[in-house]
Design a protein around this motif. Sequence first.
Motif, mmCIF file in Angstrom:
data_model
loop_
_atom_site.group_PDB
_atom_site.id
_atom_site.type_symbol
_atom_site.label_atom_id
_atom_site.label_comp_id
_atom_site.label_asym_id
_atom_site.label_seq_id
_atom_site.Cartn_x
_atom_site.Cartn_y
_atom_site.Cartn_z
ATOM 1 N N ASN A 103 0.823 -1.210 0.000
ATOM 2 C CA ASN A 103 0.000 0.000 0.000
ATOM 3 C C ASN A 103 0.858 1.261 0.000
ATOM 4 O O ASN A 103 0.547 2.236 -0.686
ATOM 5 N N THR A 106 2.317 1.935 -3.483
ATOM 6 C CA THR A 106 1.318 2.502 -4.390
ATOM 7 C C THR A 106 1.022 3.957 -4.032
ATOM 8 O O THR A 106 0.933 4.820 -4.913
ATOM 9 N N LEU B 88 -6.244 3.372 -0.006
ATOM 10 C CA LEU B 88 -4.901 2.846 0.275
ATOM 11 C C LEU B 88 -4.508 3.081 1.730
ATOM 12 O O LEU B 88 -3.892 2.212 2.367
ATOM 13 N N ALA B 91 -6.363 0.611 3.855
ATOM 14 C CA ALA B 91 -5.788 -0.737 3.687
ATOM 15 C C ALA B 91 -4.486 -0.847 4.475
ATOM 16 O O ALA B 91 -4.221 -1.868 5.128
ATOM 17 N N ALA B 92 -3.668 0.215 4.421
ATOM 18 C CA ALA B 92 -2.396 0.200 5.159
ATOM 19 C C ALA B 92 -2.651 0.051 6.661
ATOM 20 O O ALA B 92 -1.974 -0.726 7.345
#
Lengths: 123, 123
Positions: A103, A106, B88, B91-92
């Motif tokens: 993550n 990205t 993101l 998610a991290a």
Amino acid sequence: MAKLVIWIDFDPSGSTLSPSMIRLLEAIHKHGTIRRAAAESGMSYRKAWLLLQQTQKTFKGPVVNAGAGGHAGGGTQLTDLGVEVLTLYRAAVKHSSVAAQGNLETLTKLVRHDAPPRRTQRS
Amino acid sequence: MAKLVIWIDFDPSGSTLSPSMIRLLEAIHKHGTIRRAAAESGMSYRKAWLLLQQTQKTFKGPVVNAGAGGHAGGGTQLTDLGVEVLTLYRAAVKHSSVAAQGNLETLTKLVRHDAPPRRTQRS
């Protein structure tokens, strides 16, 4: 590369383990005195002392032991509990960084790299 | 249970993605205006606006699109990039929390739970 900066909030006590507390414990572990640890961390002795008191109150026992002070030297060492807190925090950061790596990679691609450094207040 | 509060520092740009930026983006996504998002986040309109500008400058493109303003309404929506940043980051945090869970459980057992809430400054 992007880096996680991690605070740990303990509910329901409302207490917090912060990166600055950890940096201070690491510096005490390395230098053996609050004064030198404060200097390395770029904070005043008073600020380091207050932060250390806050850290002490967060845990069930002392995280540092102060030796006899005065001209003889004295010095401050982490207790076993202090070392355990440091070790567990470092492990949490390491495991998190590995788990979030994809993550972060990205996200980094989405960041503008010509921007000037900016700091939002945190301690 | 202990909770990770995560900042992401982007080196070498020196820019940062903070929990307050994320809360603001989430609130804009939910409410569709900066004014309502600011109110929900407990910050002034001015503070929210400045934080949003800082977030905009961190990424390669805009994270929000302002519609036509004025009496007609207008409103503010996240762009695809804004949604991607939010996704993101979440998610991290999720991956980190799972990976650090064992360490957090052990740390929590070392914390004093009768301590009064303390807040160290951060934003």
